[in-house]
Design an enzyme around this catalytic site. Structure first.
Site, PDB file in Angstrom:
ATOM      1  N   ASP A   1       7.389   4.793   0.648  1.00 36.41           N
ATOM      2  CA  ASP A   1       6.653   5.554   1.665  1.00 36.41           C
ATOM      3  C   ASP A   1       7.302   6.914   1.910  1.00 36.41           C
ATOM      4  O   ASP A   1       8.512   7.083   1.733  1.00 36.41           O
ATOM      5  CB  ASP A   1       6.616   4.734   2.972  1.00 36.41           C
ATOM      6  CG  ASP A   1       5.561   5.242   3.929  1.00 36.41           C
ATOM      7  OD1 ASP A   1       4.657   5.998   3.502  1.00 36.41           O
ATOM      8  OD2 ASP A   1       5.631   4.876   5.113  1.00 36.41           O
TER       9      ASP A   1
ATOM     10  N   ASN B   1      -5.225   1.896   1.950  1.00 38.97           N
ATOM     11  CA  ASN B   1      -5.112   3.304   1.563  1.00 38.97           C
ATOM     12  C   ASN B   1      -6.451   3.944   1.168  1.00 38.97           C
ATOM     13  O   ASN B   1      -6.554   5.171   1.066  1.00 38.97           O
ATOM     14  CB  ASN B   1      -4.087   3.487   0.433  1.00 38.97           C
ATOM     15  CG  ASN B   1      -2.647   3.314   0.887  1.00 38.97           C
ATOM     16  OD1 ASN B   1      -1.788   2.848   0.149  1.00 38.97           O
ATOM     17  ND2 ASN B   1      -2.347   3.708   2.132  1.00 38.97           N
TER      18      ASN B   1
HETATM   19  C1  IPE Z   1       2.304   1.506   2.761  1.00 37.19           C
HETATM   20  O1  IPE Z   1       2.423   2.817   3.203  1.00 37.19           O
HETATM   21  C2  IPE Z   1       1.600   1.450   1.447  1.00 37.19           C
HETATM   22  C3  IPE Z   1       2.306   2.016   0.312  1.00 37.19           C
HETATM   23  C4  IPE Z   1       3.510   2.496   0.314  1.00 37.19           C
HETATM   24  C5  IPE Z   1       1.578   2.018  -0.928  1.00 37.19           C
HETATM   25  P1  IPE Z   1       1.369   3.473   4.213  1.00 37.19           P
HETATM   26  O2  IPE Z   1       1.821   4.861   4.450  1.00 37.19           O
HETATM   27  O3  IPE Z   1      -0.010   3.282   3.707  1.00 37.19           O
HETATM   28  O4  IPE Z   1       1.540   2.566   5.521  1.00 37.19           O
HETATM   29  P2  IPE Z   1       1.202   2.870   7.034  1.00 37.19           P
HETATM   30  O5  IPE Z   1      -0.214   3.309   7.097  1.00 37.19           O
HETATM   31  O6  IPE Z   1       2.119   3.952   7.493  1.00 37.19           O
HETATM   32  O7  IPE Z   1       1.470   1.587   7.737  1.00 37.19           O
HETATM   33  C1  IPE Z   2       3.377   6.540   0.276  1.00 35.47           C
HETATM   34  O1  IPE Z   2       3.495   7.813   0.847  1.00 35.47           O
HETATM   35  C2  IPE Z   2       2.421   6.520  -0.882  1.00 35.47           C
HETATM   36  C3  IPE Z   2       1.158   5.833  -0.619  1.00 35.47           C
HETATM   37  C4  IPE Z   2       0.875   5.171   0.464  1.00 35.47           C
HETATM   38  C5  IPE Z   2       0.141   5.884  -1.664  1.00 35.47           C
HETATM   39  P1  IPE Z   2       2.514   8.291   1.977  1.00 35.47           P
HETATM   40  O2  IPE Z   2       1.364   8.994   1.348  1.00 35.47           O
HETATM   41  O3  IPE Z   2       2.118   7.192   2.878  1.00 35.47           O
HETATM   42  O4  IPE Z   2       3.415   9.343   2.739  1.00 35.47           O
HETATM   43  P2  IPE Z   2       3.491   9.590   4.302  1.00 35.47           P
HETATM   44  O5  IPE Z   2       3.761   8.273   4.950  1.00 35.47           O
HETATM   45  O6  IPE Z   2       2.155  10.144   4.711  1.00 35.47           O
HETATM   46  O7  IPE Z   2       4.605  10.557   4.481  1.00 35.47           O
HETATM   47 MG    MG Z   3       2.945   6.448   4.553  1.00 37.46          MG
END
Ligand code: IPE
Ligand code: IPE
Ligand code: MG
Length: 243
Positions: free
Chosen positions: A21, A69
């Site tokens: 993340d 997502n």
């Molecule tokens: C979790 O991260 C999913 C992945 C890393 C693929 P998210 O960024 O989607 O999670 P939330 O929305 O902050 O809980």
């Molecule tokens: C994790 O990074 C990757 C996916 C969930 C696909 P994020 O896209 O959630 O990054 P932040 O949390 O917005 O920084």
């Molecule tokens: Mg995230």
């Protein structure tokens, strides 16, 4: 970068699962679009996979895209799907050459045919490898996985292949996407969020957790080594009291 000494002596985690993340915030901090962060994040995976053998990690499971997502903008979702296609096409040969066995977990129904072909091909090409087991969670959600598993289990009951009285803690996991994998010993989440966001709900019932502030594109093999050493010092009791 200098490498940390490897002194795990068999105490390290055999299965590490990572919620990768923070890509969006990493890009935002640089004034760049979110996809720039996703590309930087994808580049970190190779270093982490390559660090596994000397850390004694036999299974590495990474969360690439959750069932939630899809709620992101069409531009981001399409960009991520394109990144997954490119990543798989580009990395297949290198992963195979390193003896990595790749598997995917998650529901494929919403994925496009080209991506599914690449996933099938990568799984088939690496099926005979006995190095690190890399599992990529793509359109994966723990609740969705349990629901799909329960549906198949119910079908077996309806078909007379399984008796309700025989369903126990050993039965259900045989229907999960992870049926051939051990449970994760250590789950790492980057980016400072202390939640599991629907990752490996059943499987992580007794996992150790590390929530670290590093944003995924800044994660490194040396940080993984540090977390593995910290894991080695933990006392896992599984509900029992040590004599
Ligand atoms: C979790 O991260 C999913 C992945 C890393 C693929 P998210 O960024 O989607 O999670 P939330 O929305 O902050 O809980
Ligand atoms: C994790 O990074 C990757 C996916 C969930 C696909 P994020 O896209 O959630 O990054 P932040 O949390 O917005 O920084
Ligand atoms: Mg995230």
């Amino acid at each position: 970068m200098p490498k940390d000494p490897v002194i795990l002596e068999g105490n390290g985690p055999r299965h590490v699962a990572i919620i990768m993340d923070g890509n969006g915030r990493w890009a935002q901090a640089r004034g760049r679009p979110r996809l720039f962060g996703h590309h930087a994040g994808a580049r970190r995976v190779r270093e982490v996979v390559e660090a596994c053998p000397e850390l004694g990690i036999k299974y590495l499971t990474i969360f690439a895209f959750s069932t939630e997502n899809w709620k992101r903008t069409q531009v981001e979702v399409a960009g991520l799907m394109s990144l997954f296609r490119r990543y798989i096409a580009k990395e297949t040969r290198a992963l195979d050459a390193r003896g990595v066995r790749v598997r995917f977990i998650g529901d494929r129904v919403r994925l496009d045919d080209k991506l599914i072909d690449l996933m099938d091909n990568l799984e088939a090409q690496t099926a005979g490898n006995d190095g690190v087991n890399l599992t990529i969670a793509l359109n994966y959600g723990g609740r969705d996985e349990v629901a799909r598993a329960t549906k198949r289990l119910a079908e077996d009951v309806a078909a007379g292949k399984l008796r309700p009285a025989d369903v126990d803690e050993q039965t259900l996991p045989r229907y999960l996407d992870t049926c051939v994998l051990p449970d994760p010993d250590l789950v790492i989440r980057t980016s400072g969020e202390a939640r599991i966001s629907n990752f490996l709900l059943w499987q992580s019932a007794y996992s150790e957790y590390e929530f670290i502030d590093t944003l995924w594109p800044d994660f490194s093999a040396s940080e993984l080594a540090r977390l593995c050493h910290a894991y080695g010092a933990r006392d896992r009791r599984f509900g029992a009291v040590k004599a």
